[in-house]
Write an enzyme that holds these catalytic residues in place. Structure first.
Site, PDB file in Angstrom:
ATOM      1  N   CYS A   2      46.825 -15.013 -57.481  1.00 53.85           N
ATOM      2  CA  CYS A   2      47.113 -14.725 -59.628  1.00 53.85           C
ATOM      3  C   CYS A   2      47.564 -13.169 -58.667  1.00 53.85           C
ATOM      4  O   CYS A   2      46.628 -12.856 -57.937  1.00 53.85           O
ATOM      5  CB  CYS A   2      46.975 -14.462 -60.156  1.00 53.85           C
ATOM      6  SG  CYS A   2      45.998 -15.999 -60.986  1.00 53.85           S
ATOM      7  N   ARG A  27      51.026 -14.887 -53.588  1.00 55.73           N
ATOM      8  CA  ARG A  27      49.453 -15.630 -54.432  1.00 55.73           C
ATOM      9  C   ARG A  27      49.821 -16.205 -54.790  1.00 55.73           C
ATOM     10  O   ARG A  27      48.387 -16.406 -56.189  1.00 55.73           O
ATOM     11  CB  ARG A  27      49.879 -13.374 -55.373  1.00 55.73           C
ATOM     12  CG  ARG A  27      49.325 -12.429 -54.451  1.00 55.73           C
ATOM     13  CD  ARG A  27      48.600 -11.343 -55.143  1.00 55.73           C
ATOM     14  NE  ARG A  27      47.465 -11.303 -55.405  1.00 55.73           N
ATOM     15  CZ  ARG A  27      46.529 -11.063 -54.420  1.00 55.73           C
ATOM     16  NH1 ARG A  27      47.142 -10.430 -53.455  1.00 55.73           N
ATOM     17  NH2 ARG A  27      44.863 -11.012 -54.909  1.00 55.73           N
ATOM     18  N   ASN A 100      43.337 -11.119 -62.205  1.00 55.90           N
ATOM     19  CA  ASN A 100      43.280 -12.005 -61.501  1.00 55.90           C
ATOM     20  C   ASN A 100      42.016 -12.337 -61.208  1.00 55.90           C
ATOM     21  O   ASN A 100      41.000 -11.597 -61.131  1.00 55.90           O
ATOM     22  CB  ASN A 100      43.976 -11.161 -60.293  1.00 55.90           C
ATOM     23  CG  ASN A 100      43.534 -12.198 -59.198  1.00 55.90           C
ATOM     24  OD1 ASN A 100      43.417 -13.411 -58.891  1.00 55.90           O
ATOM     25  ND2 ASN A 100      44.014 -11.285 -57.998  1.00 55.90           N
ATOM     26  N   GLY A 101      41.006 -13.514 -60.866  1.00 58.75           N
ATOM     27  CA  GLY A 101      39.938 -13.275 -60.540  1.00 58.75           C
ATOM     28  C   GLY A 101      39.382 -15.014 -61.156  1.00 58.75           C
ATOM     29  O   GLY A 101      40.170 -15.420 -61.617  1.00 58.75           O
ATOM     30  N   GLU A 483      45.310 -24.144 -34.103  1.00 60.11           N
ATOM     31  CA  GLU A 483      46.182 -23.368 -35.209  1.00 60.11           C
ATOM     32  C   GLU A 483      47.581 -24.176 -35.258  1.00 60.11           C
ATOM     33  O   GLU A 483      48.229 -24.327 -36.093  1.00 60.11           O
ATOM     34  CB  GLU A 483      46.439 -21.928 -34.553  1.00 60.11           C
ATOM     35  CG  GLU A 483      47.528 -21.275 -35.542  1.00 60.11           C
ATOM     36  CD  GLU A 483      47.204 -21.171 -36.650  1.00 60.11           C
ATOM     37  OE1 GLU A 483      46.593 -21.010 -36.981  1.00 60.11           O
ATOM     38  OE2 GLU A 483      48.460 -19.843 -37.324  1.00 60.11           O
ATOM     39  N   LYS A 487      48.998 -24.889 -39.065  1.00 62.77           N
ATOM     40  CA  LYS A 487      51.074 -24.478 -39.551  1.00 62.77           C
ATOM     41  C   LYS A 487      51.642 -25.178 -39.636  1.00 62.77           C
ATOM     42  O   LYS A 487      52.206 -25.860 -40.923  1.00 62.77           O
ATOM     43  CB  LYS A 487      51.501 -23.747 -38.345  1.00 62.77           C
ATOM     44  CG  LYS A 487      51.152 -22.572 -37.813  1.00 62.77           C
ATOM     45  CD  LYS A 487      51.183 -20.920 -38.909  1.00 62.77           C
ATOM     46  CE  LYS A 487      49.899 -21.473 -39.502  1.00 62.77           C
ATOM     47  NZ  LYS A 487      48.794 -20.518 -39.693  1.00 62.77           N
ATOM     48  N   GLU A 490      50.626 -27.158 -43.470  1.00 61.72           N
ATOM     49  CA  GLU A 490      50.525 -26.696 -44.494  1.00 61.72           C
ATOM     50  C   GLU A 490      51.567 -26.656 -44.648  1.00 61.72           C
ATOM     51  O   GLU A 490      52.211 -26.473 -45.940  1.00 61.72           O
ATOM     52  CB  GLU A 490      50.101 -25.231 -44.080  1.00 61.72           C
ATOM     53  CG  GLU A 490      49.928 -23.763 -43.646  1.00 61.72           C
ATOM     54  CD  GLU A 490      49.007 -22.613 -43.262  1.00 61.72           C
ATOM     55  OE1 GLU A 490      48.788 -22.757 -44.189  1.00 61.72           O
ATOM     56  OE2 GLU A 490      49.018 -21.933 -42.400  1.00 61.72           O
ATOM     57  N   HIS A 506      36.796 -40.195 -27.372  1.00 60.85           N
ATOM     58  CA  HIS A 506      35.157 -40.838 -28.611  1.00 60.85           C
ATOM     59  C   HIS A 506      35.712 -40.201 -30.274  1.00 60.85           C
ATOM     60  O   HIS A 506      35.158 -40.743 -31.435  1.00 60.85           O
ATOM     61  CB  HIS A 506      34.629 -38.685 -28.300  1.00 60.85           C
ATOM     62  CG  HIS A 506      33.984 -38.815 -27.183  1.00 60.85           C
ATOM     63  ND1 HIS A 506      32.805 -39.459 -26.556  1.00 60.85           N
ATOM     64  CD2 HIS A 506      34.680 -37.663 -26.187  1.00 60.85           C
ATOM     65  CE1 HIS A 506      32.504 -38.927 -25.243  1.00 60.85           C
ATOM     66  NE2 HIS A 506      33.376 -38.028 -25.141  1.00 60.85           N
ATOM     67  N   LYS A 605      48.265 -17.018 -50.994  1.00 64.90           N
ATOM     68  CA  LYS A 605      48.551 -16.617 -49.464  1.00 64.90           C
ATOM     69  C   LYS A 605      46.937 -15.979 -48.972  1.00 64.90           C
ATOM     70  O   LYS A 605      45.986 -15.544 -48.089  1.00 64.90           O
ATOM     71  CB  LYS A 605      49.139 -14.956 -48.986  1.00 64.90           C
ATOM     72  CG  LYS A 605      49.037 -14.211 -47.731  1.00 64.90           C
ATOM     73  CD  LYS A 605      50.120 -14.492 -47.076  1.00 64.90           C
ATOM     74  CE  LYS A 605      49.391 -13.826 -45.896  1.00 64.90           C
ATOM     75  NZ  LYS A 605      50.544 -14.763 -45.035  1.00 64.90           N
TER      76      LYS A 605
HETATM   77  C1  AGP Z   1      47.029 -19.301 -43.122  1.00 68.26           C
HETATM   78  O1  AGP Z   1      47.681 -19.606 -42.345  1.00 68.26           O
HETATM   79  C2  AGP Z   1      46.195 -20.300 -44.096  1.00 68.26           C
HETATM   80  N1  AGP Z   1      47.519 -19.288 -45.420  1.00 68.26           N
HETATM   81  C3  AGP Z   1      44.858 -19.712 -44.135  1.00 68.26           C
HETATM   82  O2  AGP Z   1      44.720 -20.670 -43.456  1.00 68.26           O
HETATM   83  C4  AGP Z   1      44.465 -18.489 -44.475  1.00 68.26           C
HETATM   84  O3  AGP Z   1      44.417 -17.894 -42.935  1.00 68.26           O
HETATM   85  C5  AGP Z   1      43.083 -17.856 -45.073  1.00 68.26           C
HETATM   86  O4  AGP Z   1      43.184 -18.268 -45.972  1.00 68.26           O
HETATM   87  C6  AGP Z   1      42.064 -17.146 -43.900  1.00 68.26           C
HETATM   88  O5  AGP Z   1      42.737 -15.840 -45.060  1.00 68.26           O
HETATM   89  P1  AGP Z   1      42.593 -14.402 -44.659  1.00 68.26           P
HETATM   90  O6  AGP Z   1      42.961 -14.176 -42.864  1.00 68.26           O
HETATM   91  O7  AGP Z   1      43.469 -13.135 -45.600  1.00 68.26           O
HETATM   92  O8  AGP Z   1      40.722 -14.329 -44.785  1.00 68.26           O
END
Ligand code: AGP
Length: 610
Positions: A2, A27, A100-101, A483, A487, A490, A506, A605
């Site tokens: 949020c 957010r 937020n929280g 990674e 990518k 997501e 395996h 994010k």
């Molecule tokens: C990355 O593409 C993601 N959106 C997610 O994995 C992110 O890296 C993770 O939530 C960690 O966030 P931070 O680096 O702000 O702690």
């Protein structure tokens, strides 16, 4: 998750709040809303969906108001409905808040309030807060006493902004466990979850500490601690500017951020090396005596930041003599890993607000470790709680999928590894100089690769219709495979798995068939021949193969359908290059599939809840 924003000044608050919410939309984007103070009382406007939907609704309706609060939601308590969208009001309609929280004792509070006759109209935990504020205020008649009492009553994490119909030109904020920053301009004041929300208007920031209460008004800013005692906070001028939060001609933030990686590396390295030596002694405050106290390094992070940490693990193993453990924060915080004053614990987080990473840091700190943060956000919770900080120089990252901060995190971790290698005497001056010389070439090599975007777009067109992908790599390329798969999943919602190439036999090899492309990260390094054998195994199962390999590798073309070449570099530095084609591949596949690349479904994010 949020985003919250507040404004008091002379301008049109609705416009400023909508602009701020758009900058905070990374957010959360389930619903958005505003509370504006008008002559006729508080006007609450909400819409399910994105901030743009709220903006459309406002076009003919928003009255001119110079004071208000806004919210963009990532749903936790209660579904994505209009009733659950913020702001929330008390029964009298005089108080409105955005939050937020998460309030952990929300059910107890709700029951208690309902016993007193309070009627809830949403399913949110936030609504309990606003009813409590109204109750404490009616008892004390004093807003500061109300907010002090409120904090004692709430359990959990919160950043709040509150507006009251009868208070002249002022907004109150409380920060405990969730981020909140204050901005002061000329005759106007702001509060927000993150600096970009008000970057077009001011770069003068005050960071609140845990439990702080702030009043933002036309007259300026007043801050108190959780006991209501006045508290002075320095005004910091941030070095981000508003152009950094814009797309600057790119179709998407993610694409812009991929293209910024050469620049990010250059600024992260700038001033941190000199004459072939690492030069971060003053920044970290470590000397040979300090590092001689440590024999263990723990690196803890989530998601992409965890993968950057896995890359660093392999480099630290090579350049230093520490015992190294890397873990995801959500596991580390509940494990019984030996951690004490002989441990350097490094926490890697773009946002510096990830709940699990912060909790893991608090645990390591309580056990006596020297805690360090690597983060992109100065003033973030993580940055303020640790003993040492290294800031990325990446500028704000708005795309939910991390790209340039991954590169920046690896660079920062490499600098730390070089520093530790030097101070421990495990890297000779000649080796240090050779590595730094190559490191300084990496931004140029990344930029050479960025010019090849169209080539990778062509590749994406051939594979965008596939439903499953496998990514493989060995050694330092294994985290890059992880990674690359993250990518792709997501932002395109394609199922993608990553394996250490040697693990394929395996189990995952059973998945291979002509409809399952395998992306092999295979630069020319010490494990090249081994990965090549794994590629042959995949080829024998008729899986289509894409290789990310080093330029001039004519051999590999015999086994794969497509190659993307990276410029030559030392083994350690290949991750800075091999990741770029994978970022482009994910981006272009998602684009071809028509996905919402900058704001993928279900994600936010910064993950500020456990
Ligand atoms: C990355 O593409 C993601 N959106 C997610 O994995 C992110 O890296 C993770 O939530 C960690 O966030 P931070 O680096 O702000 O702690």
């Amino acid at each position: 998750m949020c985003g919250i924003v507040g404004y008091v000044g002379k301008r049109n608050a609705a416009e400023i709040l909508i602009d701020g919410l758009k900058r905070l939309e990374y957010r959360g984007y389930d619903s958005a809303g505003l509370a504006l103070k008008t002559d006729k009382g508080l006007l609450i406007l909400k819409e399910v969906g994105k901030v743009a939907d709220l903006e459309r609704m406002l076009q003919d309706r928003a009255p001119v108001s110079n004071q208000g609060i806004g919210h963009t939601r990532w749903a936790t308590h209660g579904g994505v409905t209009l009733a659950n969208a913020h702001p929330h009001k008390d029964g009298s309609g005089r108080f409105a808040i955005v939050h937020n929280g998460i309030i952990e004792n929300f059910m107890d509070l709700k029951e208690e309030l309902e016993r007193d006759g309070v009627v809830f109209i949403s399913e949110t935990d936030t609504e309990a807060i606003v009813h409590l504020i109204a109750r404490f205020y009616s008892e004390t008649g004093d807003i500061l006493a109300t907010l002090v009492a409120l904090q004692k009553k709430l359990r959990g994490s919160f950043a709040l902004a509150m507006i009251q119909q009868d208070f002249p030109d002022r907004i109150y904020c409380v920060r405990k466990g969730s981020p909140l920053v204050i901005g002061s301009g000329n005759g106007e004041s702001f509060c927000a979850s993150d600096v970009p929300a008000f970057l077009p208007y001011t770069r003068n920031i005050q960071y609140l500490d845990e439990g702080d209460i702030a009043e933002i008004s036309l007259q300026g800013i007043k801050i108190w601690d959780e006991n209501g005692e006045p508290s002075e906070k320095p005004v910091v001028t941030v070095d981000w500017d508003v152009t950094m939060t814009e797309k600057s001609g790119f179709s998407h933030y993610m694409l812009k951020e991929i293209h910024e990686q050469g620049m990010v590396l250059r600024s992260t390295l700038k001033g941190r090396t000199a004459d072939g030596r690492i030069s971060i002694d003053q920044e970290l405050g470590w000397d040979a005596e300090t590092v001689s106290r440590w024999d263990k390094i723990h690196i803890v992070a989530c998601g992409t930041s965890y993968y950057a940490s896995l890359v660093a693990e392999r480099v630290l193993e090579k350049w230093t003599d520490f015992d190294i453990k890397v873990d995801v924060a959500s596991e580390y915080r509940y494990r019984h890993i030996r951690c004490d004053s002989s441990t350097l614990a490094i926490f890697v987080s773009q946002s510096g607000e990830t709940a699990d990473t912060i909790a893991a840091q608090r645990k390591a700190r309580s056990e006596g470790a020297h805690c360090m943060a690597i983060t992109n956000v100065r003033g973030s919770t993580l940055a303020r709680e640790v003993h040492s900080v290294m800031l990325l120089k990446a500028g704000p990252e708005i795309g939910v999928a991390a790209t340039k901060t991954f590169t920046g995190q690896m660079a920062a971790l490499f600098l730390v590894a070089l520093q530790l290698g030097r101070l421990r005497g495990t890297l000779s001056p000649e080796e240090e100089e050779r590595l730094i010389n190559e490191f300084l070439q990496i931004p140029y090599k990344v930029e050479l690769l960025l010019e090849r975007e169209q080539e990778i777009r062509g590749l994406a067109m051939n594979y965008a219709d596939k439903s499953n992908f496998l990514f493989i790599g060995r050694g330092i390329s294994f985290p890059i495979a992880l990674e690359g798969a993250l990518k792709l999943k997501e932002i395109s919602y394609i199922h993608a798995e990553a394996y250490a190439a040697g693990e394929m036999k395996h189990g995952p090899i059973a998945l291979l068939e002509p409809e399952v492309p395998v992306v092999a990260v295979i630069p020319r390094d010490g494990l090249y021949e081994k990965t090549l054998s794994n590629i042959q195994e995949a080829k024998a199962r008729n899986a289509p193969l894409i290789a990310i390999c080093t330029e001039g590798d004519t051999h590999i073309a015999k086994y794969v359908q497509a190659v993307v070449e990276i410029p030559w570099t030392d083994e350690e530095f290949t991750p800075f290059l091999t990741v770029v084609p994978l970022q482009f591949l994910a981006f272009h596949i998602a684009l071809l599939k028509g996905k919402e690349i900058d704001q993928p479904r279900n994600l936010a994010k910064s993950v500020t809840v456990e």
